[in-house]
Enzyme design. Sequence first.
Site, PDB file in Angstrom:
ATOM      1  N   TYR A 181     176.206  43.434  -0.439  1.00 22.44           N
ATOM      2  CA  TYR A 181     177.643  43.671  -0.305  1.00 22.44           C
ATOM      3  C   TYR A 181     178.365  42.345  -0.513  1.00 22.44           C
ATOM      4  CZ  TYR A 181     182.123  44.924   1.899  1.00 22.44           C
ATOM      5  OH  TYR A 181     183.458  45.154   2.172  1.00 22.44           O
ATOM      6  N   ASP A 228     176.279  34.425  -2.260  1.00 26.67           N
ATOM      7  CA  ASP A 228     177.201  34.977  -1.275  1.00 26.67           C
ATOM      8  C   ASP A 228     176.619  34.695   0.103  1.00 26.67           C
ATOM      9  OD1 ASP A 228     178.763  36.331   0.475  1.00 26.67           O
ATOM     10  OD2 ASP A 228     178.895  38.171  -0.724  1.00 26.67           O
ATOM     11  N   LYS A 243     182.963  34.486   7.630  1.00 24.37           N
ATOM     12  CA  LYS A 243     182.419  34.732   8.973  1.00 24.37           C
ATOM     13  C   LYS A 243     182.325  33.464   9.828  1.00 24.37           C
ATOM     14  CE  LYS A 243     180.801  39.257   7.844  1.00 24.37           C
ATOM     15  NZ  LYS A 243     180.304  39.782   6.594  1.00 24.37           N
TER      16      LYS A 243
END
Length: 437
Positions: free
Chosen positions: A146, A241, A274
Amino acid sequence: MTQDIDLNQQLFARAQKVIPGGVNSPVRAFKAVGGTPRFVSKAQGAYFWDANGRRYTDYIGSWGPMILGHGHPAVVEAVQRAVLEGFSYGAPTEREVELAEEILKLVPSMDMVRLVSSGTEAGMSAIRLARGATGRKTLIKFEGCYHGHADALLVKAGSGLATFGNPTSAGVPPEVVQHTLVLEYNNVAQLEEAFSLHGPDVACLIIEPIAGNMNFVRASVPFMQRCRELCSQHGALLVFDEVMTGFRVGLQSAQGVYAESIPGFKPDMTVLGKVIGGGMPLAAFGGSRAVMEQLAPLGPVYQAGTLSGNPVATACGLATLREVQKPGFYEDLSRTTRLLVNGLTQAALGAEVPFCGDSEGGMFGFFLLDALPANYGQVMKTSNPRFNHLFHGLLDRGVYIAPALYEAGFVSAAHTEADIAATVAAAREVFETLPKA
Ligand SMILES: *Cc1c(COP(=O)(O)O)cnc(C)c1O
């Protein structure tokens, strides 16, 4: 439950009238596991409390950011100080420069970085930049990874390597994903074939190096090495990512984990989020100077944001990054996380429940399977009803794990050995009642 009225239920009913599905991000709705989502009223350390005042040991940590646990005093203080100086200016600040310097110091594969507000925004911008910098269209991604909800990334594999992907969301026209190639994670042969067919057109390959959005699946070292070699050979950019893994799996992030096995290994671009925001909306993408200078205002690739580099978010991120650099931080966090995974494994074995788990730093995953899966197809073979039974059994005992099988779990520095022991004891009880496979 001691109360007659379930305030979570009341809030969920109210929420569903005004917010689609009652939530602002789908997984929170408990659709996969059933039941009523817990509405959080407050959090501290390793715990949060729901609307009924019930306490849960938190193993999602806002899906990764809360690596220090909730309400860490140094972070709270930094945010409080920042708030008094203003919420947002829309003009540059010293704190943004400081955070950029800090990130670049810790992620030496990047020469420059741009700050944005969400992982989705960072991933989307990184891809635009990769395409702009290479002058190419094709994008390679992997099934089960994702990278945020940008149109070009909401795609599943087509019928063959020459056909490109199909949208996984309504509202994404097939034309928008026609340059996105979706491959199987950890499949070297397929990767080689894709590059031999499309090599000269590939702008970038984007990958979650340790995938945390299909539970927890590592890219094998040979697979990662091949990704690196093929990108270099074909002039494509390797985009890591690390929105989830960045400063979560270690101070060197996942790229550091692969550099231990592949000498000199580094990605061309990195996407972060995050942990770097410590729980505030903050994300980033970066890479070499040559690539990053293609961004506006220096170059032709447009990207902008009203709240980018927000002074309160950057204060929160900086304070968080200072804490994780303290000696022994990741050693302690890794030990606690391993204690959890080993404890759960032993408890499952005792109850003759097939179980396997893995972890890196403060990120973990487990499966009700005998062996760890290597790709999305294998993850999909796990049994939903048995996971759901485990989820609700733990929830009833005050342990909150991700309300879906396809999510990683997170341990924070605030989790103690006693917290882990209590969680393992709860799991042991639930494993005894788990329906047989
Ligand atoms: C969470 C996540 C994103 C998206 O970040 P948001 O801040 O939710 O937009 C992108 N990539 C990975 C690997 C993630 O885990």
